[in-house]
Design an enzyme around this catalytic site. Structure first.
Site, PDB file in Angstrom:
ATOM      1  N   LYS A 140     -51.735 -37.971 -23.328  1.00  0.00           N
ATOM      2  CA  LYS A 140     -50.868 -38.938 -23.861  1.00  0.00           C
ATOM      3  C   LYS A 140     -51.155 -40.506 -23.231  1.00  0.00           C
ATOM      4  CE  LYS A 140     -46.616 -39.101 -22.446  1.00  0.00           C
ATOM      5  NZ  LYS A 140     -45.180 -38.815 -22.111  1.00  0.00           N
ATOM      6  N   LYS A 165     -44.001 -33.872 -13.735  1.00  0.00           N
ATOM      7  CA  LYS A 165     -43.432 -34.732 -12.655  1.00  0.00           C
ATOM      8  C   LYS A 165     -43.205 -34.065 -11.295  1.00  0.00           C
ATOM      9  CE  LYS A 165     -41.604 -38.466 -15.404  1.00  0.00           C
ATOM     10  NZ  LYS A 165     -40.447 -39.396 -15.847  1.00  0.00           N
ATOM     11  N   LYS A 191     -47.416 -45.410 -19.758  1.00  0.00           N
ATOM     12  CA  LYS A 191     -47.428 -46.667 -18.850  1.00  0.00           C
ATOM     13  C   LYS A 191     -47.339 -46.308 -17.520  1.00  0.00           C
ATOM     14  CE  LYS A 191     -42.527 -46.134 -19.840  1.00  0.00           C
ATOM     15  NZ  LYS A 191     -41.333 -46.812 -20.823  1.00  0.00           N
TER      16      LYS A 191
HETATM   17  P1  TYM Z   1     -39.773 -43.000 -22.198  1.00  0.00           P
HETATM   18  O1  TYM Z   1     -39.112 -44.247 -21.545  1.00  0.00           O
HETATM   19  O2  TYM Z   1     -40.767 -42.389 -21.525  1.00  0.00           O
HETATM   20  O3  TYM Z   1     -40.158 -43.437 -23.592  1.00  0.00           O
HETATM   21  C1  TYM Z   1     -39.869 -44.029 -24.520  1.00  0.00           C
HETATM   22  C2  TYM Z   1     -40.004 -43.585 -26.003  1.00  0.00           C
HETATM   23  O4  TYM Z   1     -41.444 -43.896 -26.164  1.00  0.00           O
HETATM   24  C3  TYM Z   1     -41.986 -42.402 -26.726  1.00  0.00           C
HETATM   25  N1  TYM Z   1     -43.495 -42.341 -26.203  1.00  0.00           N
HETATM   26  C4  TYM Z   1     -44.413 -42.201 -27.070  1.00  0.00           C
HETATM   27  N2  TYM Z   1     -44.514 -42.053 -28.308  1.00  0.00           N
HETATM   28  C5  TYM Z   1     -45.957 -41.822 -28.862  1.00  0.00           C
HETATM   29  N3  TYM Z   1     -46.986 -41.780 -27.972  1.00  0.00           N
HETATM   30  C6  TYM Z   1     -46.823 -42.018 -26.679  1.00  0.00           C
HETATM   31  N4  TYM Z   1     -47.981 -42.079 -26.159  1.00  0.00           N
HETATM   32  C7  TYM Z   1     -45.650 -42.304 -26.117  1.00  0.00           C
HETATM   33  N5  TYM Z   1     -45.079 -42.321 -24.820  1.00  0.00           N
HETATM   34  C8  TYM Z   1     -43.691 -42.535 -24.814  1.00  0.00           C
HETATM   35  C9  TYM Z   1     -41.022 -41.520 -26.124  1.00  0.00           C
HETATM   36  O5  TYM Z   1     -41.278 -40.162 -26.571  1.00  0.00           O
HETATM   37  C10 TYM Z   1     -39.766 -42.062 -26.330  1.00  0.00           C
HETATM   38  O6  TYM Z   1     -39.264 -41.670 -27.382  1.00  0.00           O
HETATM   39  N6  TYM Z   1     -36.161 -39.785 -21.699  1.00  0.00           N
HETATM   40  C11 TYM Z   1     -36.373 -40.681 -22.318  1.00  0.00           C
HETATM   41  C12 TYM Z   1     -35.561 -41.863 -22.562  1.00  0.00           C
HETATM   42  C13 TYM Z   1     -34.250 -41.210 -22.833  1.00  0.00           C
HETATM   43  C14 TYM Z   1     -33.929 -40.703 -24.199  1.00  0.00           C
HETATM   44  C15 TYM Z   1     -32.435 -40.599 -23.978  1.00  0.00           C
HETATM   45  C16 TYM Z   1     -34.566 -40.888 -25.485  1.00  0.00           C
HETATM   46  C17 TYM Z   1     -32.990 -41.131 -22.186  1.00  0.00           C
HETATM   47  N7  TYM Z   1     -32.051 -40.607 -22.710  1.00  0.00           N
HETATM   48  C18 TYM Z   1     -31.608 -40.350 -25.155  1.00  0.00           C
HETATM   49  C19 TYM Z   1     -33.663 -40.444 -26.624  1.00  0.00           C
HETATM   50  C20 TYM Z   1     -32.232 -40.178 -26.410  1.00  0.00           C
HETATM   51  C21 TYM Z   1     -37.913 -41.358 -21.607  1.00  0.00           C
HETATM   52  O7  TYM Z   1     -38.147 -41.099 -20.666  1.00  0.00           O
HETATM   53  O8  TYM Z   1     -38.476 -42.142 -22.896  1.00  0.00           O
END
Ligand code: TYM
Length: 327
Positions: free
Chosen positions: A193, A111, A196
């Site tokens: 990957k 990032k 979005k």
């Molecule tokens: P975020 O918002 O980027 O994504 C949410 C969840 O979706 C999963 N994910 C995927 N899984 C499989 N294939 C993909 N291409 C893919 N893209 C996204 C992510 O692994 C995630 O589980 N930092 C986190 C949000 C967060 C969080 C937390 C998660 C904040 N605090 C505490 C767990 C515990 C995030 O940005 O997810």
């Protein structure tokens, strides 16, 4: 019951990567565990956000979780920024986290290269905020996709360190990955990957995409020029579609290969598109209905927040006391 915590950023839309990697799983484990799910809107501000859009996206992400089957009666569902304990614990964790550890986070490296004009301190300390989210609820399990693994490992390192220095404070959390779909790849490039934030909307399928869009996107998915629906070197595109099909239908690789024996890539892509669109149709309908009932969503947010704070307060106070802060 063991405790589960997870979160999702309110970034405007939810892809089938988010759905298969995380949210679908959340809905399925609610009976088995005490679940806490949050909309990570504090995390979202590590990149520039338009205030009105962030507010709208936060509500939509909340409604989307419910539309995907997260039940606010069984699980605690709340908006991160409304609970001050998250940033309060983060401060304490920051002081037990090394600059070098945060510098090694691959997401930070990605990032900070992508948003080179805004490498802010929040982007750098993003993982300690995520650690606070997890540790506040003494979570045993964190259901996420593979891309969050490194952050959960750092959370364990911080927890272990603080437990060692200050006495037992935190439960050690573990990742919980779905059987199929922990890493869904982009439809336009199966080595990347699905994300979005990809500028090309053909690279992802959003949960809210209408049926014909879903079908079109799968039709144009990048694959090799060979034949046969199976996994092999050089067939990563087909492999990714098999993963998606398997996660949506519960079918094994062998069953999928047998089902499409003697048929071409076109047939397979169409079947994947139709299956995904049909499974997501009721989610889209529930989402639309929820968005028409603002009062209900507000009531759920308030209730979820109250329940979340009751739990997080205990950890926050325990940590602040051990550190030597006045309560
Ligand atoms: P975020 O918002 O980027 O994504 C949410 C969840 O979706 C999963 N994910 C995927 N899984 C499989 N294939 C993909 N291409 C893919 N893209 C996204 C992510 O692994 C995630 O589980 N930092 C986190 C949000 C967060 C969080 C937390 C998660 C904040 N605090 C505490 C767990 C515990 C995030 O940005 O997810």
């Amino acid at each position: 019951k063991k405790v589960v915590l997870s979160g999702i950023q309110p970034s405007g839309l939810i892809t089938i990567g988010n759905y298969l990697g995380a949210v679908k799983n959340w809905a399925e484990i609610q009976e088995q565990y005490r679940c806490v799910f949050m909309i990570a809107n504090l995390h979202a501000t590590t990149v520039r956000q338009e205030p009105a859009a962030l507010r709208k996206n936060t509500l939509e992400a909340y409604a989307m979780l419910l539309a995907c089957g997260v039940d606010p009666k069984r699980s605690i569902v709340f908006v991160q920024s409304q609970n001050p304990h998250h940033t309060e614990l983060m401060w304490a964790l920051n002081c037990y986290t090394q600059f070098g550890e945060l510098s090694r986070m691959t997401q930070f490296k990605d990032k900070s290269a992508r948003y080179a004009d805004n490498v802010n301190a929040g982007l750098f300390t993003y993982p300690t905020l995520m650690a606070a989210d997890i540790l506040l609820y003494q979570a045993d399990y964190v259901p996420v996709g593979i891309d969050q693994k490194q952050h959960v490992e750092l959370t364990r390192d911080i927890a272990q360190r603080m437990n060692g220095v200050l006495g037992n404070l935190f439960t050690m959390p573990e990742c919980l990955f779905p059987k199929a779909g922990a890493k869904i790849m982009a439809l336009t490039d199966p080595t990347k990957k699905m994300s979005k934030s990809d500028p090309n909307p053909k690279s992802y399928v959003a949960v809210l995409d209408p049926k014909d869009t879903v079908i079109k996107k799968f039709k144009s998915a990048v694959t090799d020029s060979g034949s046969g629906i199976c996994r092999a070197e050089g067939k990563e595109g087909i492999g990714n579609l098999m993963t998606i099909y398997s996660a949506f239908t519960g079918k094994s690789d062998e069953e999928i290969t047998a089902e499409f024996e003697g048929r071409g890539y076109g047939d397979f892509k169409l079947a994947v598109g139709e299956t995904v669109a049909d499974v997501l149709a009721p989610v889209r309908e529930r989402f639309a209905a929820l968005m028409r009932d603002r009062a209900y969503l507000d009531a759920c947010c308030a209730e979820g927040l109250e329940q979340a704070m009751r739990i997080s307060q205990r950890t926050r106070d325990k940590v602040y006391k051990k550190i030597g802060f006045f309560l």
